[in-house]
Design an enzyme around this catalytic site. Structure first.
Site, PDB file in Angstrom:
ATOM      1  N   LYS A  10       0.829  -1.205   0.000  1.00  0.00           N
ATOM      2  CA  LYS A  10       0.000   0.000   0.000  1.00  0.00           C
ATOM      3  C   LYS A  10       0.866   1.259   0.000  1.00  0.00           C
ATOM      4  CE  LYS A  10      -3.859  -2.334   2.364  1.00  0.00           C
ATOM      5  NZ  LYS A  10      -4.696  -2.376   3.607  1.00  0.00           N
ATOM      6  N   TYR A  50     -12.506  -2.647  -3.161  1.00  0.00           N
ATOM      7  CA  TYR A  50     -12.999  -2.689  -1.779  1.00  0.00           C
ATOM      8  C   TYR A  50     -14.531  -2.673  -1.703  1.00  0.00           C
ATOM      9  CZ  TYR A  50      -8.380  -2.225   0.459  1.00  0.00           C
ATOM     10  OH  TYR A  50      -7.099  -2.443   0.925  1.00  0.00           O
ATOM     11  N   PHE A  58     -15.180   2.945   7.859  1.00  0.00           N
ATOM     12  CA  PHE A  58     -13.806   3.175   7.421  1.00  0.00           C
ATOM     13  C   PHE A  58     -13.658   3.202   5.900  1.00  0.00           C
ATOM     14  CE2 PHE A  58     -14.220  -1.447   8.241  1.00  0.00           C
ATOM     15  CZ  PHE A  58     -13.793  -1.971   7.031  1.00  0.00           C
ATOM     16  N   ARG A  86      -1.594 -14.688   3.567  1.00  0.00           N
ATOM     17  CA  ARG A  86      -2.371 -14.064   4.659  1.00  0.00           C
ATOM     18  C   ARG A  86      -1.671 -14.294   5.997  1.00  0.00           C
ATOM     19  NH1 ARG A  86      -6.578 -10.377   3.972  1.00  0.00           N
ATOM     20  NH2 ARG A  86      -7.361 -11.027   6.000  1.00  0.00           N
ATOM     21  N   THR A  92      -5.360  -7.979  10.482  1.00  0.00           N
ATOM     22  CA  THR A  92      -5.668  -6.673   9.885  1.00  0.00           C
ATOM     23  C   THR A  92      -5.171  -5.523  10.758  1.00  0.00           C
ATOM     24  OG1 THR A  92      -7.631  -7.668   8.893  1.00  0.00           O
ATOM     25  CG2 THR A  92      -7.559  -5.258   8.988  1.00  0.00           C
ATOM     26  N   ARG A 103       2.791  -7.272   9.042  1.00  0.00           N
ATOM     27  CA  ARG A 103       2.145  -6.196   9.802  1.00  0.00           C
ATOM     28  C   ARG A 103       2.650  -6.149  11.248  1.00  0.00           C
ATOM     29  NH1 ARG A 103      -3.854  -7.524   7.345  1.00  0.00           N
ATOM     30  NH2 ARG A 103      -3.854  -6.034   5.609  1.00  0.00           N
ATOM     31  N   ASN A 113      -1.747  -0.273   7.410  1.00  0.00           N
ATOM     32  CA  ASN A 113      -1.250  -1.636   7.645  1.00  0.00           C
ATOM     33  C   ASN A 113      -0.445  -2.220   6.481  1.00  0.00           C
ATOM     34  OD1 ASN A 113      -3.375  -2.223   5.986  1.00  0.00           O
ATOM     35  ND2 ASN A 113      -4.535  -3.437   7.469  1.00  0.00           N
ATOM     36  N   HIS A 116      -1.913  -5.489   1.377  1.00  0.00           N
ATOM     37  CA  HIS A 116      -3.198  -6.141   1.125  1.00  0.00           C
ATOM     38  C   HIS A 116      -2.911  -7.530   0.582  1.00  0.00           C
ATOM     39  CE1 HIS A 116      -7.180  -7.071  -0.428  1.00  0.00           C
ATOM     40  NE2 HIS A 116      -6.533  -7.562  -1.479  1.00  0.00           N
ATOM     41  N   GLU A 127      -9.512 -10.302  -7.766  1.00  0.00           N
ATOM     42  CA  GLU A 127      -8.555  -9.198  -7.626  1.00  0.00           C
ATOM     43  C   GLU A 127      -7.453  -9.267  -8.689  1.00  0.00           C
ATOM     44  OE1 GLU A 127      -7.507  -9.491  -3.462  1.00  0.00           O
ATOM     45  OE2 GLU A 127      -9.491  -8.803  -2.834  1.00  0.00           O
TER      46      GLU A 127
HETATM   47  P1  DAT Z   1      -7.573  -7.159   5.383  1.00  0.00           P
HETATM   48  O1  DAT Z   1      -6.820  -6.024   4.727  1.00  0.00           O
HETATM   49  O2  DAT Z   1      -6.785  -7.786   6.479  1.00  0.00           O
HETATM   50  O3  DAT Z   1      -8.107  -8.158   4.382  1.00  0.00           O
HETATM   51  P2  DAT Z   1     -10.302  -6.181   5.580  1.00  0.00           P
HETATM   52  O4  DAT Z   1     -10.534  -6.753   4.220  1.00  0.00           O
HETATM   53  O5  DAT Z   1     -11.266  -6.544   6.649  1.00  0.00           O
HETATM   54  O6  DAT Z   1      -8.840  -6.515   6.110  1.00  0.00           O
HETATM   55  O7  DAT Z   1     -10.284  -4.588   5.474  1.00  0.00           O
HETATM   56  C1  DAT Z   1      -9.639  -3.952   4.392  1.00  0.00           C
HETATM   57  C2  DAT Z   1      -8.876  -2.783   4.917  1.00  0.00           C
HETATM   58  O8  DAT Z   1      -9.768  -1.831   5.478  1.00  0.00           O
HETATM   59  C3  DAT Z   1      -7.899  -3.110   6.035  1.00  0.00           C
HETATM   60  O9  DAT Z   1      -6.655  -3.556   5.564  1.00  0.00           O
HETATM   61  C4  DAT Z   1      -7.805  -1.807   6.758  1.00  0.00           C
HETATM   62  C5  DAT Z   1      -9.205  -1.241   6.638  1.00  0.00           C
HETATM   63  N1  DAT Z   1     -10.029  -1.602   7.802  1.00  0.00           N
HETATM   64  C6  DAT Z   1     -10.604  -2.796   8.045  1.00  0.00           C
HETATM   65  N2  DAT Z   1     -11.276  -2.791   9.206  1.00  0.00           N
HETATM   66  C7  DAT Z   1     -11.099  -1.561   9.713  1.00  0.00           C
HETATM   67  C8  DAT Z   1     -11.529  -0.914  10.903  1.00  0.00           C
HETATM   68  N3  DAT Z   1     -12.291  -1.546  11.799  1.00  0.00           N
HETATM   69  N4  DAT Z   1     -11.132   0.364  11.092  1.00  0.00           N
HETATM   70  C9  DAT Z   1     -10.375   1.012  10.193  1.00  0.00           C
HETATM   71  N5  DAT Z   1      -9.937   0.476   9.050  1.00  0.00           N
HETATM   72  C10 DAT Z   1     -10.304  -0.794   8.818  1.00  0.00           C
HETATM   73 MG    MG Z   2      -9.554  -7.997   2.926  1.00  0.00          MG
END
Ligand code: DAT
Ligand code: MG
Length: 151
Positions: A10, A50, A58, A86, A92, A103, A113, A116, A127
């Site tokens: 990222k 997304y 968020f 992963r 996350t 991370r 973080n 992705h 994706e």
């Molecule tokens: P990951 O990136 O581990 O697959 P995710 O798909 O649930 O996690 O979410 C995508 C991204 O969105 C994540 O990397 C950071 C952001 N995100 C997720 N949950 C969040 C939260 N509770 N508060 C703030 N940002 C969040």
């Molecule tokens: Mg995700």
């Protein structure tokens, strides 16, 4: 099972100059780089990427973050590559990510973080197709495969 996954460093990973460090970990694990490119993600692509998070609190900050600067996108291949990558990324929220994960070692907060990675083989396919054309994904044999995998 040999499979492909999609990973992205990222904008914060690029800005912090740890692209090489992250890719080194993936290569050291033996994951094969099948595609790689740097790009600034257009808003529309970020929204599609997304889409599962649309409507969440968020979501808008996430779109701003992911489109804020260049990212490095990759297709990686290896044994259970989705789960393996992963696990290497960690949870996350970097505060929950184990030491030894990307991370857990290199990030502090959820909103920064640094990486992705696809969370299932279905999202990996989706994706990869979102970010890459077929001709950008290389099919080749690496010389270490006979020693890395039981072929
Ligand atoms: P990951 O990136 O581990 O697959 P995710 O798909 O649930 O996690 O979410 C995508 C991204 O969105 C994540 O990397 C950071 C952001 N995100 C997720 N949950 C969040 C939260 N509770 N508060 C703030 N940002 C969040
Ligand atoms: Mg995700």
């Amino acid at each position: 099972m040999i499979e492909k996954t999609f990973m992205m460093i990222k904008p914060d990973g690029v800005q912090r100059g740890i692209v090489g460090k992250i890719i080194q970990r993936l290569e050291d694990r033996g994951l094969k780089i099948c595609a790689m490119k740097m790009m600034k993600i257009p808003k529309e692509l970020a929204e599609r990427h997304y889409q599962e998070h649309k409507g969440k609190g968020f979501y808008n900050p996430l779109l701003d973050y992911i489109t804020s600067g260049p990212v490095v996108c990759m297709v990686l291949e290896g044994e259970n590559a989705v789960a393996a990558s992963r696990a290497m990324m960690g949870k996350t929220n970097p505060q929950d990510a184990s030491p030894g994960t990307i991370r857990g070692d290199l990030a502090q907060v959820t909103g920064r973080n640094i990486v992705h990675g696809s969370d299932s083989s279905e999202s990996a396919k989706r994706e990869i197709n979102l970010f890459f054309n077929d001709y950008e994904i290389q099919k080749y044999e690496k010389i270490d495969e006979a020693w890395l995998l039981e072929k």
